[in-house]
Design an enzyme around this catalytic site. Structure first.
Site, PDB file in Angstrom:
ATOM      1  N   ASP A  25     -13.358 -44.058  27.851  1.00 26.03           N
ATOM      2  CA  ASP A  25     -13.850 -42.768  28.796  1.00 26.03           C
ATOM      3  C   ASP A  25     -14.406 -43.175  30.250  1.00 26.03           C
ATOM      4  O   ASP A  25     -13.761 -42.526  31.153  1.00 26.03           O
ATOM      5  CB  ASP A  25     -15.179 -42.545  28.075  1.00 26.03           C
ATOM      6  CG  ASP A  25     -15.391 -41.116  28.402  1.00 26.03           C
ATOM      7  OD1 ASP A  25     -14.744 -40.143  29.276  1.00 26.03           O
ATOM      8  OD2 ASP A  25     -16.698 -40.412  28.016  1.00 26.03           O
ATOM      9  N   LYS A  41     -15.433 -56.169  24.736  1.00 22.11           N
ATOM     10  CA  LYS A  41     -16.497 -56.868  25.158  1.00 22.11           C
ATOM     11  C   LYS A  41     -17.163 -57.818  24.105  1.00 22.11           C
ATOM     12  O   LYS A  41     -18.312 -58.001  23.852  1.00 22.11           O
ATOM     13  CB  LYS A  41     -17.592 -55.949  25.674  1.00 22.11           C
ATOM     14  CG  LYS A  41     -18.732 -56.476  26.630  1.00 22.11           C
ATOM     15  CD  LYS A  41     -18.281 -57.082  27.781  1.00 22.11           C
ATOM     16  CE  LYS A  41     -19.494 -57.490  28.524  1.00 22.11           C
ATOM     17  NZ  LYS A  41     -19.051 -58.647  29.843  1.00 22.11           N
ATOM     18  N   ASP A  97     -12.154 -42.218  33.927  1.00 17.90           N
ATOM     19  CA  ASP A  97     -12.808 -41.338  34.948  1.00 17.90           C
ATOM     20  C   ASP A  97     -12.897 -42.373  36.262  1.00 17.90           C
ATOM     21  O   ASP A  97     -12.599 -41.685  37.192  1.00 17.90           O
ATOM     22  CB  ASP A  97     -14.155 -41.023  34.364  1.00 17.90           C
ATOM     23  CG  ASP A  97     -14.296 -39.785  33.737  1.00 17.90           C
ATOM     24  OD1 ASP A  97     -13.180 -39.504  33.094  1.00 17.90           O
ATOM     25  OD2 ASP A  97     -15.462 -39.398  33.520  1.00 17.90           O
ATOM     26  N   ASP A 108     -15.510 -54.945  31.862  1.00 16.45           N
ATOM     27  CA  ASP A 108     -16.203 -55.392  33.132  1.00 16.45           C
ATOM     28  C   ASP A 108     -15.002 -55.939  34.263  1.00 16.45           C
ATOM     29  O   ASP A 108     -14.876 -55.470  35.421  1.00 16.45           O
ATOM     30  CB  ASP A 108     -17.158 -55.920  33.295  1.00 16.45           C
ATOM     31  CG  ASP A 108     -17.456 -56.980  32.718  1.00 16.45           C
ATOM     32  OD1 ASP A 108     -16.605 -57.590  31.822  1.00 16.45           O
ATOM     33  OD2 ASP A 108     -18.540 -57.916  32.440  1.00 16.45           O
ATOM     34  N   TYR A 126     -19.587 -43.333  20.186  1.00 13.78           N
ATOM     35  CA  TYR A 126     -19.237 -42.046  20.094  1.00 13.78           C
ATOM     36  C   TYR A 126     -19.421 -41.719  18.705  1.00 13.78           C
ATOM     37  O   TYR A 126     -18.690 -40.506  18.258  1.00 13.78           O
ATOM     38  CB  TYR A 126     -18.237 -41.329  20.840  1.00 13.78           C
ATOM     39  CG  TYR A 126     -18.322 -41.481  22.515  1.00 13.78           C
ATOM     40  CD1 TYR A 126     -19.293 -42.036  22.973  1.00 13.78           C
ATOM     41  CD2 TYR A 126     -17.212 -41.136  23.214  1.00 13.78           C
ATOM     42  CE1 TYR A 126     -19.343 -42.091  24.526  1.00 13.78           C
ATOM     43  CE2 TYR A 126     -17.344 -41.149  24.569  1.00 13.78           C
ATOM     44  CZ  TYR A 126     -18.424 -41.392  25.105  1.00 13.78           C
ATOM     45  OH  TYR A 126     -18.526 -41.693  26.283  1.00 13.78           O
TER      46      TYR A 126
END
Length: 333
Positions: A224, A169, A228, A200, A124
């Site tokens: 993020d 990651k 969610d 993951d 971002y």
């Protein structure tokens, strides 16, 4: 306290007035400064947020924010990213805990964890190029950004179970190796137990065994998505609050979006906005008032005041009134 109140777009115009009504019921000395931002302003003026708006926000202690619609227009300047960067609110805090009578996908209530998300860089970063044949976004990871979000996670961990999980990651995106190394160094320096997980794997484990986790620290995009996703554990995005914390300013918002499909119908769940207010009160040091707001939300749900997103039939206004009535009753004692 000087508070900027931004309703934004869609259901923000319904849930933020609900949170303000709860704030007013507490009788605190708060100067409220209304600020218009978002897609509606962009349609009228061509700008979703201006330099003058930013100056107003900088003059306030904190911000209570609803939601904004972000169109797929390359000329649209993201309100959220702009505020987070300009006010340097580097830590996004999203607590995930079950609420009374509401069950998520696991039908259990033995979890209580918090996602600490780096808020100013990563994917971002806002450094992008959009073209017809190729588009790209630059992923930025810095030692400074990684260290200060790790410090914030360690601070929270010290107040809880003194352990963090670092989510990354780095096996694929080598830029994450810096984030992982800095978080490990910072946790060791602060005497906080730490482990790490690939993002993951973390997504799978959070859904399978959320009770095993306490403080999770990660980069912008991963935080993020994980937060969610975690709304499924709680039962609705309409229940999740968040805080954006910086050195000099703080910004509080429900995790959900502007939900234009239900805007104006009076059925939006105000709980996430009200619990964001609760986080604001905690940040400001009004601990007893914050506890009362949480108690009032829990009481309303226990009494069966449920909005349509949770399978009920109560309106935004009815839920808000139930919370306010409980607060007023307790304050009369």
């Amino acid at each position: 306290m000087k508070l900027a109140v931004i309703e934004g777009d869609g259901i923000g115009k319904e849930v933020i007035p609900a949170a303000v009504e709860v704030l007013d019921a507490l009788g605190l000395d708060v100067e409220k400064v209304p600020v218009e931002l978002g897609y509606g302003k962009w349609e009228k003026t061509g700008q979703a947020i201006t330099d003058d708006d930013l100056e107003v926000l900088k003059e306030c202690d904190c911000i209570l924010f609803g939601a904004v619609t972000t169109p797929p227009d390359p000329n649209y300047k993201s309100v959220l990213l702009t505020i987070r960067k300009e006010l340097d609110m580097y830590a996004n805090i999203r607590p995930i805990r079950p609420l009374p009578t509401v069950r998520g996908i696991l039908d259990r209530s033995n979890f209580n964890f918090v996602i600490v998300r780096e808020n100013t860089e990563g994917l971002y970063s806002g450094i992008e190029e959009i073209g017809q044949d190729i588009s790209w976004t630059k992923r930025v990871i810095t030692r400074k950004g990684s260290e200060r979000i790790a410090r914030y996670a360690c601070k929270l961990a010290k107040e809880r179970k003194n352990r963090i999980v670092i989510v990354h990651k780095s096996n694929v995106m080598k830029s994450d190796k810096l984030f992982l190394d800095v978080c490990r160094e910072t946790a060791a320096l602060h005497g906080v137990d730490y482990s790490d997980e690939l993002v993951d794997t973390m997504a799978y484990k959070l859904i399978r065994s959320p009770e095993k986790y306490d403080v999770i620290v990660t980069t912008n995009l991963f935080g993020d998505i994980l937060s969610d996703m975690s709304a499924a554990l709680v039962g609705s995005l309409g229940l999740l609050p968040s805080a954006n914390i910086g050195t000099n300013h703080a910004f509080f918002e429900p995790v959900h979006g502007s939900a234009p499909d239900i805007a104006g119908k009076g059925i939006a769940n105000p709980i996430a906005a009200i619990l964001s207010l609760k986080m604001m009160l905690e940040w400001h040091g009004n601990m007893s008032e914050a506890a009362l707001v949480e108690e009032a939300v829990d009481a309303a749900l226990t009494e069966g005041i449920i909005t349509p997103d949770l399978g009920g039939a109560y309106t935004t206004k009815e839920m808000t009134c139930a919370v306010v009535d409980h607060i007023k009753k307790e304050m009369r004692k």
